[in-house]
Design an enzyme around this catalytic site. Structure first.
Site, PDB file in Angstrom:
ATOM      1  CG  LEU A   8     -23.557 -73.414  13.233  1.00 54.56           C
ATOM      2  CD1 LEU A   8     -22.232 -73.792  12.575  1.00 54.56           C
ATOM      3  CD2 LEU A   8     -24.641 -73.174  12.197  1.00 54.56           C
ATOM      4  NE  ARG A  15     -15.783 -84.824  18.766  1.00 59.24           N
ATOM      5  CZ  ARG A  15     -15.329 -83.655  18.315  1.00 59.24           C
ATOM      6  NH1 ARG A  15     -14.084 -83.301  18.575  1.00 59.24           N
ATOM      7  NH2 ARG A  15     -16.112 -82.853  17.632  1.00 59.24           N
ATOM      8  N   GLY A  78     -20.889 -80.539   7.824  1.00 59.05           N
ATOM      9  CA  GLY A  78     -19.894 -79.593   8.307  1.00 59.05           C
ATOM     10  C   GLY A  78     -20.498 -78.253   8.702  1.00 59.05           C
ATOM     11  N   GLY A 135      -9.541 -75.621  16.481  1.00 59.16           N
ATOM     12  CA  GLY A 135      -8.894 -75.103  15.282  1.00 59.16           C
ATOM     13  C   GLY A 135      -7.862 -74.049  15.696  1.00 59.16           C
TER      14      GLY A 135
HETATM   15  C1  UD1 Z   1     -15.295 -76.384  15.673  1.00 61.58           C
HETATM   16  C2  UD1 Z   1     -14.408 -75.530  14.782  1.00 61.58           C
HETATM   17  C3  UD1 Z   1     -13.052 -75.366  15.444  1.00 61.58           C
HETATM   18  C4  UD1 Z   1     -13.233 -74.745  16.812  1.00 61.58           C
HETATM   19  C5  UD1 Z   1     -14.214 -75.534  17.653  1.00 61.58           C
HETATM   20  C6  UD1 Z   1     -14.541 -74.747  18.903  1.00 61.58           C
HETATM   21  C7  UD1 Z   1     -15.052 -75.935  12.476  1.00 61.58           C
HETATM   22  C8  UD1 Z   1     -14.686 -76.645  11.206  1.00 61.58           C
HETATM   23  N1  UD1 Z   1     -14.237 -76.170  13.488  1.00 61.58           N
HETATM   24  O1  UD1 Z   1     -14.740 -77.671  15.752  1.00 61.58           O
HETATM   25  O2  UD1 Z   1     -12.206 -74.548  14.649  1.00 61.58           O
HETATM   26  O3  UD1 Z   1     -11.986 -74.668  17.473  1.00 61.58           O
HETATM   27  O4  UD1 Z   1     -15.437 -75.750  16.938  1.00 61.58           O
HETATM   28  O5  UD1 Z   1     -15.400 -75.421  19.774  1.00 61.58           O
HETATM   29  O6  UD1 Z   1     -15.991 -75.203  12.497  1.00 61.58           O
HETATM   30  N2  UD1 Z   1     -22.684 -78.580  13.489  1.00 61.58           N
HETATM   31  C9  UD1 Z   1     -23.793 -78.508  12.681  1.00 61.58           C
HETATM   32  N3  UD1 Z   1     -23.770 -79.120  11.464  1.00 61.58           N
HETATM   33  C10 UD1 Z   1     -22.691 -79.794  11.010  1.00 61.58           C
HETATM   34  C11 UD1 Z   1     -21.544 -79.864  11.825  1.00 61.58           C
HETATM   35  C12 UD1 Z   1     -21.571 -79.240  13.071  1.00 61.58           C
HETATM   36  O7  UD1 Z   1     -24.804 -77.911  13.052  1.00 61.58           O
HETATM   37  O8  UD1 Z   1     -22.759 -80.310   9.882  1.00 61.58           O
HETATM   38  C13 UD1 Z   1     -22.704 -77.924  14.800  1.00 61.58           C
HETATM   39  C14 UD1 Z   1     -22.513 -78.887  15.946  1.00 61.58           C
HETATM   40  O9  UD1 Z   1     -23.769 -79.349  16.423  1.00 61.58           O
HETATM   41  C15 UD1 Z   1     -21.809 -78.036  16.986  1.00 61.58           C
HETATM   42  C16 UD1 Z   1     -21.044 -77.015  16.160  1.00 61.58           C
HETATM   43  O10 UD1 Z   1     -21.633 -77.012  14.877  1.00 61.58           O
HETATM   44  O11 UD1 Z   1     -22.724 -77.386  17.823  1.00 61.58           O
HETATM   45  C17 UD1 Z   1     -19.558 -77.334  16.063  1.00 61.58           C
HETATM   46  O12 UD1 Z   1     -19.370 -78.597  15.436  1.00 61.58           O
HETATM   47  P1  UD1 Z   1     -18.291 -79.626  15.961  1.00 61.58           P
HETATM   48  O13 UD1 Z   1     -18.348 -80.827  15.083  1.00 61.58           O
HETATM   49  O14 UD1 Z   1     -18.406 -79.815  17.396  1.00 61.58           O
HETATM   50  O15 UD1 Z   1     -16.937 -78.824  15.617  1.00 61.58           O
HETATM   51  P2  UD1 Z   1     -15.519 -78.953  16.324  1.00 61.58           P
HETATM   52  O16 UD1 Z   1     -14.848 -80.162  15.823  1.00 61.58           O
HETATM   53  O17 UD1 Z   1     -15.662 -78.804  17.783  1.00 61.58           O
HETATM   54 CA    CA Z   2     -17.374 -78.687  19.086  1.00 64.79          CA
END
Ligand code: UD1
Ligand code: CA
Length: 456
Positions: A8, A15, A78, A135
């Site tokens: 992902l 941030r 998400g 999380g």
């Molecule tokens: C996420 C987890 C959290 C965990 C943390 C660990 C979820 C809901 N939460 O939170 O439980 O403790 O990671 O680091 O999964 N991304 C996409 N598409 C999207 C949203 C995100 O590709 O629509 C990718 C981001 O680029 C990133 C990763 O997914 O590489 C995580 O997304 P991020 O928004 O950073 O999640 P956290 O709030 O860190």
């Molecule tokens: Ca993250």
């Protein structure tokens, strides 16, 4: 059982407060995503699917590879939504989901996660000293995992949980296909959370395993520059320790930066604040002085690089001595036992065995033979404003200090060029060539007297 990796990497990284997509922020000289992809490749999966969105063109360009299958998530709704974009392309078997912003997980930990999934979900978790931002893992009275709650959605009691989700997960593709469509964006961010799959599957009786990260730093998630800086120090500490174990002496392991690949022979010594970029190869017994910067260089055995030298794209033969304050630019090729001293710049030039350029010189587009002495302040005038021209200096030549060699020009074997010569024509072998005007002295000349202060 086939394994497909889903990475992902579509998020913006709000941030970070940066124009650069988050997964392209550099860590140890490489984009975050490049670290994740290298780890994924180490598992030899059947396929690597990368979900990109924010800055997708730049992300793709920075992480090339025929083995990558790119999927666009145009709107970032998400982590669950991101995985859902990939699922139609993923083959039956186990899916291993990696986050582009969790770069330091070792391949053996991922292999353990993949193997733990079985018919259910395997989560990589860690005990965080400070769980802020992660999380939290929720367990029932019997200790079984029943779900994951994001910090923003957690009650104060849930927030006190130290067992946190690293984001990395392995599960059968079929399980994800079953539960992901049921995920609702009912949370503080209004997003489809991948983590909600855990509660849905657990409620249905699917097994949920956890694999604990061996070192909490392995699973660092990088959301802001404070975490990025911490991850950088973690990575640099690990690289320094690997060098120490391999027999390199570091004056201070905390003051070394390897932003690429550093390969060292035996008994190499590296003083404080050295920076290595690209691919650098150091032969046996090399000594690197304080505050040196080396990028894409190869140094032979026993080479000494003294303080504050900057080497980029240079090849240096055994026992050469560089610096202090020397600058080697791409195409600098120095043979064995050469000396390049302070404030000397060498570019696109070969310097033969035993030759010395010790002080304040510019050597560009040149070919210098063996045992040549280039005096202080010698300049190769290689550029006429349009074209570059070559200077050739044959073996055993001696260039007097303060000379200008106006290229194209050749200094013959054993030739001597007098100090202060502007050489516009070739200097024949074994002869003394002296340029410049004839020196005159005026015996009756007097300095003007200072004005008499009293006579005003
Ligand atoms: C996420 C987890 C959290 C965990 C943390 C660990 C979820 C809901 N939460 O939170 O439980 O403790 O990671 O680091 O999964 N991304 C996409 N598409 C999207 C949203 C995100 O590709 O629509 C990718 C981001 O680029 C990133 C990763 O997914 O590489 C995580 O997304 P991020 O928004 O950073 O999640 P956290 O709030 O860190
Ligand atoms: Ca993250």
């Amino acid at each position: 059982m086939t394994t497909s990796v889903i990475v992902l990497a579509a998020g913006k990284g709000t941030r970070m407060n940066s124009a650069l997509p988050k997964v392209l922020q550099p860590l140890g000289g490489q984009p975050l995503l490049a670290h994740v992809l290298a780890t994924a490749r180490a598992l030899s999966p059947q396929a690597i699917h990368v979900v990109a969105g924010h800055g997708m063109a730049a992300v793709r360009a920075a992480c090339p590879g025929d083995d990558l299958h790119w999927i666009e998530q145009a709107e970032q709704r998400g982590t669950g939504h991101a995985v859902a974009q990939a699922l139609p392309h993923v083959a039956k078997g186990t899916a291993l989901i990696l986050y582009g912003d969790v770069p330091l997980v070792p391949p053996r930990t991922l292999a353990a996660l993949r193997d733990a999934a079985g018919d259910g979900i395997a989560l990589l978790v860690m005990q965080a000293a400070d769980p802020t931002g992660y999380g939290r893992i929720l367990r029932d009275a019997a200790g079984r995992v029943r779900g994951i709650v994001e910090e923003r959605d957690a009650t104060p009691a849930e927030r006190s949980v130290r067992e946190v989700n690293t984001g990395l997960m392995a599960a059968p593709v079929a399980l994800l296909r079953r539960y992901l469509p049921q995920v609702q964006p009912r949370n503080a961010q209004g997003e489809h959370y991948l983590t909600d799959v855990v509660a849905l599957a657990a409620a249905d009786g699917a097994p949920v395993q956890v694999v604990a990260a061996q070192d909490p730093d392995d699973a660092l998630g990088i959301n802001d520059r404070v975490q990025l800086a911490f991850a950088e120090r973690t990575l640099q500490r690990r690289r320094a320790e690997a060098l120490l174990r391999a027999g390199v002496t570091l004056a201070d392991p905390a003051r070394l930066d390897v932003r690429g690949e550093l390969l060292c022979g035996r008994d190499v010594f590296i003083d404080v604040n050295a920076v290595f970029e690209g691919r650098v190869v150091l032969g046996d017994g090399v000594r690197i002085g304080p505050n040196a910067v080396l990028r894409n260089c190869a140094l032979g055995a026993g080479v000494e690089v003294l303080a504050f030298s900057h080497l980029d794209g240079a090849r240096v033969g055994d026992r050469a001595r560089i610096g202090p304050y020397a600058r080697l630019r791409p195409g600098a090729e120095l043979a064995c036992e050469t000396h390049i001293g302070n404030f000397v710049e060498v570019k696109q030039a070969t310097v033969g065995r035993g030759s010395k350029v010790n002080h304040l010189s510019y050597i560009g587009d040149a070919e210098i033979g063996e045992r040549v002495n280039v005096g202080a302040g010698t300049i190769t005038c290689n550029y006429d404003g349009v074209h570059k021209h070559r200077t050739v200096i044959a073996d055993d030549a001696f260039i007097g200090s303060g000379s200008e060699l106006v290229a194209p020009v050749t200094v013959g074997e054993g030739a001597t060029v007098g100090a202060g010569t502007t050489l516009r024509k070739d200097a024949p072998a074994h002869q003394l060539t002296v340029g410049g005007g004839r020196q005159v002295s005026l015996p009756h000349w007097r300095r003007p007297a200072p004005k008499d202060r009293d006579s005003g």
